[in-house]
Design a protein around this motif. Sequence first.
Motif, PDB file in Angstrom:
ATOM      1  N   LYS A 252     -24.473 -44.644 -68.876  1.00  0.00           N
ATOM      2  CA  LYS A 252     -23.298 -45.356 -69.363  1.00  0.00           C
ATOM      3  C   LYS A 252     -22.230 -45.358 -68.274  1.00  0.00           C
ATOM      4  N   LYS A 253     -21.711 -46.551 -67.949  1.00  0.00           N
ATOM      5  CA  LYS A 253     -20.688 -46.667 -66.913  1.00  0.00           C
ATOM      6  C   LYS A 253     -19.396 -45.989 -67.353  1.00  0.00           C
ATOM      7  N   LYS A 254     -18.746 -45.268 -66.400  1.00  0.00           N
ATOM      8  CA  LYS A 254     -17.570 -44.467 -66.742  1.00  0.00           C
ATOM      9  C   LYS A 254     -16.270 -45.229 -66.487  1.00  0.00           C
ATOM     10  N   GLU A 255     -15.252 -44.874 -67.269  1.00  0.00           N
ATOM     11  CA  GLU A 255     -13.919 -45.448 -67.072  1.00  0.00           C
ATOM     12  C   GLU A 255     -13.332 -44.916 -65.762  1.00  0.00           C
ATOM     13  N   TYR A 256     -12.728 -45.813 -64.973  1.00  0.00           N
ATOM     14  CA  TYR A 256     -12.173 -45.380 -63.690  1.00  0.00           C
ATOM     15  C   TYR A 256     -10.992 -46.277 -63.334  1.00  0.00           C
ATOM     16  N   ILE A 257      -9.827 -45.666 -63.134  1.00  0.00           N
ATOM     17  CA  ILE A 257      -8.626 -46.405 -62.735  1.00  0.00           C
ATOM     18  C   ILE A 257      -8.212 -45.932 -61.348  1.00  0.00           C
ATOM     19  N   PRO A 258      -8.370 -46.768 -60.306  1.00  0.00           N
ATOM     20  CA  PRO A 258      -8.011 -46.347 -58.941  1.00  0.00           C
ATOM     21  C   PRO A 258      -6.524 -46.015 -58.824  1.00  0.00           C
ATOM     22  N   ILE A 338     -13.084 -35.376 -53.235  1.00  0.00           N
ATOM     23  CA  ILE A 338     -12.286 -36.436 -52.593  1.00  0.00           C
ATOM     24  C   ILE A 338     -11.938 -37.528 -53.609  1.00  0.00           C
ATOM     25  N   VAL A 339     -12.934 -37.949 -54.389  1.00  0.00           N
ATOM     26  CA  VAL A 339     -12.713 -39.010 -55.387  1.00  0.00           C
ATOM     27  C   VAL A 339     -11.766 -38.522 -56.477  1.00  0.00           C
ATOM     28  N   GLU A 340     -11.910 -37.270 -56.893  1.00  0.00           N
ATOM     29  CA  GLU A 340     -11.057 -36.721 -57.948  1.00  0.00           C
ATOM     30  C   GLU A 340      -9.599 -36.618 -57.494  1.00  0.00           C
ATOM     31  N   ILE A 341      -9.385 -36.249 -56.226  1.00  0.00           N
ATOM     32  CA  ILE A 341      -8.017 -36.095 -55.707  1.00  0.00           C
ATOM     33  C   ILE A 341      -7.340 -37.452 -55.528  1.00  0.00           C
ATOM     34  N   TYR A 342      -8.036 -38.399 -54.890  1.00  0.00           N
ATOM     35  CA  TYR A 342      -7.386 -39.645 -54.471  1.00  0.00           C
ATOM     36  C   TYR A 342      -7.694 -40.850 -55.367  1.00  0.00           C
ATOM     37  N   LYS A 343      -8.825 -40.839 -56.047  1.00  0.00           N
ATOM     38  CA  LYS A 343      -9.229 -41.978 -56.892  1.00  0.00           C
ATOM     39  C   LYS A 343      -9.081 -43.314 -56.141  1.00  0.00           C
ATOM     40  N   PRO A 344      -9.837 -43.484 -55.048  1.00  0.00           N
ATOM     41  CA  PRO A 344      -9.698 -44.704 -54.241  1.00  0.00           C
ATOM     42  C   PRO A 344     -10.412 -45.907 -54.834  1.00  0.00           C
ATOM     43  N   LYS A 345      -9.885 -47.079 -54.522  1.00  0.00           N
ATOM     44  CA  LYS A 345     -10.553 -48.322 -54.901  1.00  0.00           C
ATOM     45  C   LYS A 345     -11.699 -48.612 -53.936  1.00  0.00           C
ATOM     46  N   ARG A 346     -11.490 -48.222 -52.656  1.00  0.00           N
ATOM     47  CA  ARG A 346     -12.506 -48.421 -51.622  1.00  0.00           C
ATOM     48  C   ARG A 346     -12.682 -47.135 -50.826  1.00  0.00           C
ATOM     49  N   ARG A 381     -24.070 -44.211 -55.929  1.00  0.00           N
ATOM     50  CA  ARG A 381     -23.829 -43.783 -57.310  1.00  0.00           C
ATOM     51  C   ARG A 381     -22.370 -44.023 -57.701  1.00  0.00           C
ATOM     52  N   LEU A 382     -21.426 -43.778 -56.762  1.00  0.00           N
ATOM     53  CA  LEU A 382     -20.010 -44.025 -57.038  1.00  0.00           C
ATOM     54  C   LEU A 382     -19.756 -45.514 -57.264  1.00  0.00           C
ATOM     55  N   GLN A 383     -20.448 -46.348 -56.491  1.00  0.00           N
ATOM     56  CA  GLN A 383     -20.323 -47.795 -56.681  1.00  0.00           C
ATOM     57  C   GLN A 383     -20.767 -48.185 -58.093  1.00  0.00           C
ATOM     58  N   GLU A 384     -21.879 -47.610 -58.513  1.00  0.00           N
ATOM     59  CA  GLU A 384     -22.475 -48.007 -59.779  1.00  0.00           C
ATOM     60  C   GLU A 384     -21.700 -47.468 -60.984  1.00  0.00           C
ATOM     61  N   LEU A 385     -21.287 -46.199 -60.914  1.00  0.00           N
ATOM     62  CA  LEU A 385     -20.640 -45.567 -62.064  1.00  0.00           C
ATOM     63  C   LEU A 385     -19.169 -45.934 -62.190  1.00  0.00           C
ATOM     64  N   TYR A 386     -18.483 -46.073 -61.035  1.00  0.00           N
ATOM     65  CA  TYR A 386     -17.031 -46.277 -61.074  1.00  0.00           C
ATOM     66  C   TYR A 386     -16.577 -47.618 -60.512  1.00  0.00           C
ATOM     67  N   GLY A 387     -17.491 -48.363 -59.889  1.00  0.00           N
ATOM     68  CA  GLY A 387     -17.106 -49.636 -59.278  1.00  0.00           C
ATOM     69  C   GLY A 387     -16.347 -49.471 -57.978  1.00  0.00           C
ATOM     70  N   ILE A 388     -16.454 -48.294 -57.343  1.00  0.00           N
ATOM     71  CA  ILE A 388     -15.783 -48.067 -56.057  1.00  0.00           C
ATOM     72  C   ILE A 388     -16.507 -48.860 -54.971  1.00  0.00           C
ATOM     73  N   GLU A 389     -15.767 -49.630 -54.209  1.00  0.00           N
ATOM     74  CA  GLU A 389     -16.357 -50.411 -53.117  1.00  0.00           C
ATOM     75  C   GLU A 389     -16.573 -49.496 -51.915  1.00  0.00           C
ATOM     76  N   VAL A 390     -17.740 -49.575 -51.301  1.00  0.00           N
ATOM     77  CA  VAL A 390     -18.048 -48.780 -50.108  1.00  0.00           C
ATOM     78  C   VAL A 390     -18.193 -49.726 -48.917  1.00  0.00           C
ATOM     79  N   ILE A 391     -17.380 -49.494 -47.894  1.00  0.00           N
ATOM     80  CA  ILE A 391     -17.400 -50.330 -46.689  1.00  0.00           C
ATOM     81  C   ILE A 391     -17.911 -49.474 -45.533  1.00  0.00           C
ATOM     82  N   GLU A 392     -18.926 -49.972 -44.843  1.00  0.00           N
ATOM     83  CA  GLU A 392     -19.505 -49.249 -43.709  1.00  0.00           C
ATOM     84  C   GLU A 392     -19.121 -49.961 -42.420  1.00  0.00           C
TER      85      GLU A 392
END
Length: 500
Positions: A252-258, A338-346, A381-392
């Motif tokens: 189940k996809k989780k709620e996430y507010i950047p 890192i995600v818990e502290i900053y809650k980034p969009k990307r 996994r972060l992309q899928e669960l929270y919709g966080i964009e990952v840029i390489e």
Amino acid sequence: MKEKTSEDRIFGSYLFVNYANKSKIEKVKNTLKEYRKTAKDISNYLWYIFFRTGKLLHRKKINVKHIPSYLSELYKYVCLWQTYDVLSGYIANIQYQFANIVFNSSLNKEDKLILLALNNVKGWLVYDKDEIEIYERKGKDVEKRTVKVLEFHKKLARKIFKHLLSKNRKPRFNNISMHLDGKVIDINKKKENGAKSFDYWLKIATLEKGKPIYIPLKANVYAEKLEGEFLNYCQVVENDGKIEFRIIKQLKKKEYIPAIDEIAIDLGLSPLFATDKGDLFGRNFFDILKAFDRKITKRMASLQKRNIKPRDDKKYRKYVDNLRDCLKNEINRLINVIVEIYKPKRIIVERLDFRSPELSKRLNRLLQNFGKRYIKQKLQRLQELYGIEVIEINPAYTSQECSSCGYIDKKNRKDTQEFECKACKKQINAQVNGAKNILKRSSLGNSYLTKKQVLKMLVERYLERLKGCKSPPLNIIKDNPYFKDYLESILNPCQSLTPS
């Protein structure tokens, strides 16, 4: 743990410890061996179709009944779908590389657009039309045009594609795992009055027609706690000669507010991660790795003296398993922090390189194999669960560029910890400096650039800044080999700025 998406659905695969006897495991191994052989034969057939028609047919239109195999027809059908997915992924990667080559070529804009259009419709080997639709951006709008496709474009597309095929090794299917669904397996929870030691029974078809075997499985406590539903789908994996069973769960996809737009992460070993905000995570990680290195190196020396292969030694395999678990746990834990502290969009990261000259070749190889895989899996996994964009981004020179003034020099980085710019004298932690450069690099659109092109861009950008500088550090630049090719053509405008 490997996770993937299908449309909006999220799936995770989780290891369930099995208690099967040797006889059952041997039957599974024999089935896996035949499955791999069949996958190779199906792959050869699919490539035959591809080179004749220029594309893979839709898998529902492919018939593999004529392919000889000891697998049942249902098993062959399951094998076909998995093989098809592997080849589709391989071709998609070729398609991505094709676009990179065209973007970085010296062709004129119109030819590039036509080649990109051919790439988009997968018209590399066979394209029997004389026209094609191309798309060109005009400000905020996109203009669609129909243009002529010349023989020149078709030949060049074939040449580029064949070059990429020779450069990228085709999937060989020697070590694939079996991805099995309800056609050949069935997963059931234990009955209330059944055996108390086991939580699940996996019914799996083998090479003996009409004689499936039943594998007892112990529940994965972590997987049980995750919100979602287990599916009747199992991955059968061979790991160091052992058979593992991984059950798929739809999550189940989780709620996430950047809370912030973006954060850049620099990968190292001492510490493991640094951010552009100045954080250092995993400061003791390298000491842990060195302890593993000593154990593994010592054990390897002992095995070599006795002429024993590492895979046949339980103690060596245990050390490697412990290293793998340590890597996975630390990577997941620290990225979660890192995600818990900053809650980034990307999240912006460099293309991964997980090595150190202070560690043995063997441990570096293990780090490359396991570390890169776990980081990519976690980010996916972060992309899928929270919709966080990952840029390489291309990491070229991020460790040598000053994040303050932009000066690039090998001498800027003293060691893995210290960075001092030779031009502006700024001092900063080397990995934090790298993370700040990674953040800046994401806005430059350099994902398609080669290392040489990145250097040219960085040098030109720095020299452009010098035009407004009252006292440019010309003496430092003249001794820097990175600026050698550009001094005469670009530094001339700065000569008037040199103090008399």
